[in-house]
Design a protein around this motif. Structure first.
Motif, PDB file in Angstrom:
ATOM      1  N   HIS A  13       0.821  -1.207   0.000  1.00 50.92           N
ATOM      2  CA  HIS A  13       0.000   0.000   0.000  1.00 50.92           C
ATOM      3  C   HIS A  13       0.856   1.259   0.000  1.00 50.92           C
ATOM      4  O   HIS A  13       0.521   2.259  -0.630  1.00 50.92           O
TER       5      HIS A  13
ATOM      6  N   GLU B 107      -4.610   1.095  11.306  1.00 50.07           N
ATOM      7  CA  GLU B 107      -5.847   1.210  12.082  1.00 50.07           C
ATOM      8  C   GLU B 107      -5.568   1.284  13.573  1.00 50.07           C
ATOM      9  O   GLU B 107      -4.831   0.477  14.126  1.00 50.07           O
TER      10      GLU B 107
ATOM     11  N   TRP C 224      -9.159   4.533  10.877  1.00 51.67           N
ATOM     12  CA  TRP C 224      -8.423   3.768   9.872  1.00 51.67           C
ATOM     13  C   TRP C 224      -8.517   4.478   8.537  1.00 51.67           C
ATOM     14  O   TRP C 224      -9.005   5.607   8.441  1.00 51.67           O
ATOM     15  N   HIS C 225      -7.988   3.810   7.474  1.00 49.31           N
ATOM     16  CA  HIS C 225      -7.848   4.487   6.187  1.00 49.31           C
ATOM     17  C   HIS C 225      -9.186   4.830   5.542  1.00 49.31           C
ATOM     18  O   HIS C 225      -9.242   5.651   4.622  1.00 49.31           O
ATOM     19  N   GLN C 226     -10.256   4.251   6.018  1.00 46.49           N
ATOM     20  CA  GLN C 226     -11.566   4.563   5.458  1.00 46.49           C
ATOM     21  C   GLN C 226     -12.358   5.566   6.290  1.00 46.49           C
ATOM     22  O   GLN C 226     -13.512   5.864   5.969  1.00 46.49           O
ATOM     23  N   GLY C 227     -11.741   6.094   7.334  1.00 45.33           N
ATOM     24  CA  GLY C 227     -12.431   7.118   8.116  1.00 45.33           C
ATOM     25  C   GLY C 227     -12.309   6.896   9.617  1.00 45.33           C
ATOM     26  O   GLY C 227     -11.580   6.015  10.087  1.00 45.33           O
TER      27      GLY C 227
END
Length: 339
Positions: A159, A257, A274-277
């Motif tokens: 990533h 996360e 985490w990376h999604q919010g």
């Protein structure tokens, strides 16, 4: 405030971006022994003065504060130099690689009368402050059990690039290159996340560390891959609560996360970043019987960068301070020695 950025690696770009957006700040210089990287950094951020050594910059002297983004093992000696030169210091985490050095930095800042603060960047998460405020207001009652984790996946994911060929990642796996492993790298983040978010101090800690095989003979070029990759610790808190804190670079699918759960005698809260919010939820009142969780909104908070600028302008240290980072470093030293 005239700011000098010390070190021009990946974290230095964050410092330049955040400090550059604050109207009271002018970035006047940067320092790095790597001339090519230094020049590229200066061009990227339009920094007028570039120096190969901190000594050269101090001799020049036309700055008020230092953003210390050097590697972990260099934090102590360079921060002490800056404080001795009568400069304020905003240091990357961890403050030092051991409690003795961290305490020396605290003492030096106190004696100099200068501001010493640390970039515990997850303090910038509004939901973390909101969780702390709710716990202080006894929304979930008295905390009895705490769970927290910091999970990364860069040892099994590309990533952020391939760690096998990138020195920016390889050094984090080698004690000879100044790394204390995942415990030293993100342990300070998750322990600050836990203690700040729960509004509880840790009074006892026990830790297990693990280093996994990652390459032939656990070596890539000049890097011996001997730093710890995962840890699991048990904790007790000042109010008698118990907790479990763990972290790993092998958490496939998690990217980056942080999670905090605090369970009290009137309810519970769960914070996930985490990376999604980011989300914050509570279970209290009538929801306790049915296990229903309600989402909570959080008002914006000032960033650590803005807090440092405000502290320099007012002449009054704010959090996260050298003292707080040293306090966490003491816990990390205990965790390292508890094996």
């Amino acid at each position: 405030m005239r700011l000098l950025i010390l070190g021009t690696g990946s974290m230095a770009h964050n410092h330049a971006m955040h400090f550059g957006a604050i109207k009271e700040v002018t970035i006047v210089a940067a320092v790095d022994p790597n001339l090519i990287r230094l020049q590229a950094f200066g061009l990227t951020h339009s920094i007028p003065r570039l120096f190969n050594t901190l000594e050269e910059a101090i001799a020049w002297g036309e700055f008020d504060a230092v953003a210390n983004a050097t590697p972990d093992a260099s934090h102590c000696v360079t921060t002490l130099q800056a404080l001795d030169a009568d400069k304020h210091v905003f240091c990357e985490k961890p403050l030092a690689t051991n409690y003795t050095d961290a305490l020396a930095m605290v003492t030096a800042a106190q004696q100099s009368g200068k501001i010493g603060m640390v970039n515990l960047s997850y303090r910038n998460i509004a939901e973390l402050s909101q969780a702390r405020d709710m716990i202080r207001a006894s929304v979930i009652g008295t905390p009895h059990h705490v769970e927290a984790s910091y999970l990364q996946s860069w040892l099994v994911s590309k990533h952020w690039g391939d760690w096998r060929s990138d020195p920016a990642w390889l050094w984090r796996l080698s004690t000879k290159h100044g790394s204390n492993g995942v415990l030293g790298d993100v342990g300070i983040h998750i322990l600050d996340f836990v203690t700040f978010g729960s509004d509880l101090d840790i009074d006892a800690i026990s830790c297990r560390l693990k280093t996994f095989d990652k390459a032939s003979e656990n070596r890539i070029e000049g890097y011996e891959l001997d730093a710890n990759d995962s840890f699991v610790m048990t904790t007790s808190f000042s109010n008698g609560a118990l907790g479990v804190v763990h972290a790993s670079r092998w958490a496939t699918g998690r990217i980056n996360e942080l999670k905090l759960c605090v369970y009290g005698d009137k309810g519970g809260l769960e914070l996930r970043h985490w990376h999604q919010g980011t989300s914050l939820a509570i279970c209290t009142g009538a929801d306790v019987d049915d296990g229903n969780w309600q989402q909570v909104e959080a008002p914006a908070v000032r960033t650590t960068y803005q807090c440092f600028v405000d502290a320099v302008m007012k002449g009054d240290t704010q959090e996260p301070s050298f003292e707080q980072a040293a306090k966490i470093q003491r816990l990390l030293d205990i965790a390292m020695s508890s094996m």
